[in-house]
Design a protein around this motif. Structure first.
Motif, PDB file in Angstrom:
ATOM      1  N   ALA A   1       0.863  -1.180   0.000  1.00  0.00           N
ATOM      2  CA  ALA A   1       0.000   0.000   0.000  1.00  0.00           C
ATOM      3  C   ALA A   1       0.900   1.231   0.000  1.00  0.00           C
ATOM      4  O   ALA A   1       2.033   1.176   0.491  1.00  0.00           O
ATOM      5  CB  ALA A   1      -0.897   0.000   1.237  1.00  0.00           C
ATOM      6  N   GLU A   2       0.393   2.318  -0.561  1.00  0.00           N
ATOM      7  CA  GLU A   2       1.144   3.572  -0.540  1.00  0.00           C
ATOM      8  C   GLU A   2       0.195   4.719  -0.289  1.00  0.00           C
ATOM      9  O   GLU A   2      -0.946   4.718  -0.732  1.00  0.00           O
ATOM     10  CB  GLU A   2       1.913   3.792  -1.842  1.00  0.00           C
ATOM     11  CG  GLU A   2       1.082   4.072  -3.073  1.00  0.00           C
ATOM     12  CD  GLU A   2       0.575   5.501  -3.232  1.00  0.00           C
ATOM     13  OE1 GLU A   2       1.186   6.450  -2.711  1.00  0.00           O
ATOM     14  OE2 GLU A   2      -0.464   5.673  -3.880  1.00  0.00           O
ATOM     15  N   LEU A   3       0.706   5.683   0.457  1.00  0.00           N
ATOM     16  CA  LEU A   3       0.005   6.940   0.673  1.00  0.00           C
ATOM     17  C   LEU A   3       0.954   8.062   0.309  1.00  0.00           C
ATOM     18  O   LEU A   3       2.106   8.073   0.735  1.00  0.00           O
ATOM     19  CB  LEU A   3      -0.424   7.105   2.142  1.00  0.00           C
ATOM     20  CG  LEU A   3      -0.993   8.485   2.508  1.00  0.00           C
ATOM     21  CD1 LEU A   3      -2.359   8.701   1.846  1.00  0.00           C
ATOM     22  CD2 LEU A   3      -1.083   8.660   4.014  1.00  0.00           C
TER      23      LEU A   3
ATOM     24  N   ASN B   1      -3.378  10.534  -1.827  1.00  0.00           N
ATOM     25  CA  ASN B   1      -3.437   9.520  -2.866  1.00  0.00           C
ATOM     26  C   ASN B   1      -3.120   8.205  -2.173  1.00  0.00           C
ATOM     27  O   ASN B   1      -2.020   8.031  -1.636  1.00  0.00           O
ATOM     28  CB  ASN B   1      -2.414   9.823  -3.966  1.00  0.00           C
ATOM     29  CG  ASN B   1      -2.410   8.751  -5.029  1.00  0.00           C
ATOM     30  OD1 ASN B   1      -2.079   7.606  -4.769  1.00  0.00           O
ATOM     31  ND2 ASN B   1      -2.765   9.127  -6.229  1.00  0.00           N
ATOM     32  N   LEU B   2      -4.054   7.283  -2.173  1.00  0.00           N
ATOM     33  CA  LEU B   2      -3.910   6.004  -1.483  1.00  0.00           C
ATOM     34  C   LEU B   2      -4.178   4.892  -2.475  1.00  0.00           C
ATOM     35  O   LEU B   2      -5.214   4.891  -3.146  1.00  0.00           O
ATOM     36  CB  LEU B   2      -4.897   5.952  -0.311  1.00  0.00           C
ATOM     37  CG  LEU B   2      -5.008   4.657   0.481  1.00  0.00           C
ATOM     38  CD1 LEU B   2      -3.669   4.274   1.108  1.00  0.00           C
ATOM     39  CD2 LEU B   2      -6.087   4.796   1.549  1.00  0.00           C
ATOM     40  N   SER B   3      -3.239   3.954  -2.592  1.00  0.00           N
ATOM     41  CA  SER B   3      -3.427   2.851  -3.523  1.00  0.00           C
ATOM     42  C   SER B   3      -2.713   1.599  -3.022  1.00  0.00           C
ATOM     43  O   SER B   3      -1.911   1.649  -2.085  1.00  0.00           O
ATOM     44  CB  SER B   3      -2.916   3.223  -4.923  1.00  0.00           C
ATOM     45  OG  SER B   3      -1.549   3.536  -4.916  1.00  0.00           O
ATOM     46  N   VAL B   4      -3.033   0.486  -3.668  1.00  0.00           N
ATOM     47  CA  VAL B   4      -2.413  -0.800  -3.369  1.00  0.00           C
ATOM     48  C   VAL B   4      -1.860  -1.362  -4.674  1.00  0.00           C
ATOM     49  O   VAL B   4      -2.526  -1.313  -5.721  1.00  0.00           O
ATOM     50  CB  VAL B   4      -3.425  -1.788  -2.744  1.00  0.00           C
ATOM     51  CG1 VAL B   4      -2.794  -3.163  -2.539  1.00  0.00           C
ATOM     52  CG2 VAL B   4      -3.969  -1.241  -1.419  1.00  0.00           C
ATOM     53  N   TRP B   5      -0.656  -1.907  -4.579  1.00  0.00           N
ATOM     54  CA  TRP B   5       0.051  -2.468  -5.731  1.00  0.00           C
ATOM     55  C   TRP B   5       0.538  -3.870  -5.392  1.00  0.00           C
ATOM     56  O   TRP B   5       0.782  -4.180  -4.235  1.00  0.00           O
ATOM     57  CB  TRP B   5       1.235  -1.570  -6.111  1.00  0.00           C
ATOM     58  CG  TRP B   5       0.759  -0.243  -6.604  1.00  0.00           C
ATOM     59  CD1 TRP B   5       0.312   0.795  -5.840  1.00  0.00           C
ATOM     60  CD2 TRP B   5       0.625   0.164  -7.952  1.00  0.00           C
ATOM     61  NE1 TRP B   5      -0.089   1.829  -6.645  1.00  0.00           N
ATOM     62  CE2 TRP B   5       0.096   1.470  -7.952  1.00  0.00           C
ATOM     63  CE3 TRP B   5       0.896  -0.453  -9.167  1.00  0.00           C
ATOM     64  CZ2 TRP B   5      -0.159   2.163  -9.128  1.00  0.00           C
ATOM     65  CZ3 TRP B   5       0.653   0.252 -10.334  1.00  0.00           C
ATOM     66  CH2 TRP B   5       0.127   1.539 -10.307  1.00  0.00           C
TER      67      TRP B   5
END
Length: 160
Positions: free
Chosen positions: A7-9, A68-72
C-alpha cells in the motif's frame, strides 16, 4: 504464508485552492494519470476520487492537502508507474502546484492481499514513519530494495 501487497500513501498540499486556474493543469491531468495507474501492471486498487469534479477528501484539517492512497502487487510495479509513465511528467511539475510540507509525505507498507486500507490506517503509517523512522511497517523508496528507477526519476525535471 499469505500473499502480501504494497500500500502507498502520498499527501501533498496545493499552493492554491483546487478550483484556482493556477492548478488547472494538475487537476485536468488527474483522471488521465489515474486511468494509466489502473491499467498498469501490478495495480490492485486505489481510493477513487475525481478532483476535476471537486471530489476531494479533506485530511489534516486542510482542504488543500490531497491524499493519494493505492495498493500495488509490489514496489517495482508502483515504481514503474510513478517514474516510467505519464505520471512522471506530472510529477516533474509538482513545484508549480504544491508547497513543501514539514514532514515526510510518502509512505509504503505491506498489506495482505485483498486488504483495502482506509485513510486512517494510511495516515497512521505516515505518522509512524515520521516519528519512528524507517521499518518494515512504514518505509519509502530508499528502503524498498527495488531496481531503483526512482533514484533518477525523482530528480529529473524533464518530460519523458
Amino acid at each position: 504464508m499469505a500473499e502480501t501487497y504494497i500500500a502507498e500513501l502520498n499527501v501533498a498540499r496545493l499552493k492554491y485552492d483546487i478550483s484556482d486556474p493556477r492548478v488547472a493543469d494538475f487537476v485536468n491531468n488527474l483522471n488521465k494519470v489515474n486511468a494509466v495507474a489502473e491499467r498498469s501492471e501490478g495495480f490492485v486498487w486505489r481510493l477513487a476520487e475525481d478532483a476535476s469534479k471537486g471530489e476531494t477528501t479533506v485530511i489534516m484539517d486542510d482542504p488543500r492537502v490531497i491524499p493519494n492512497l493505492s495498493v500495488w502487487r509490489d514496489v517495482v510495479s508502483l515504481e514503474k508507474f510513478v517514474f516510467q509513465t505519464v505520471h512522471k511528467r506530472v510529477y516533474a511539475r509538482r513545484a508549480e502546484w504544491f508547497g513543501a510540507m514539514e514532514k515526510m509525505q510518502f509512505v509504503m507498507w505491506p498489506v495482505p492481499a485483498g486488504h483495502r486500507p482506509d485513510l486512517a490506517e494510511a495516515l497512521d503509517r505516515l505518522e509512524r514513519l515520521n516519528t519512528q523512522g524507517l521499518s518494515e511497517e512504514a518505509f519509502g523508496w530508499d528502503y524498498a530494495r527495488t531496481n531503483e528507477i526512482w533514484r533518477t526519476g525523482r530528480c529529473s525535471q524533464t518530460a519523458a
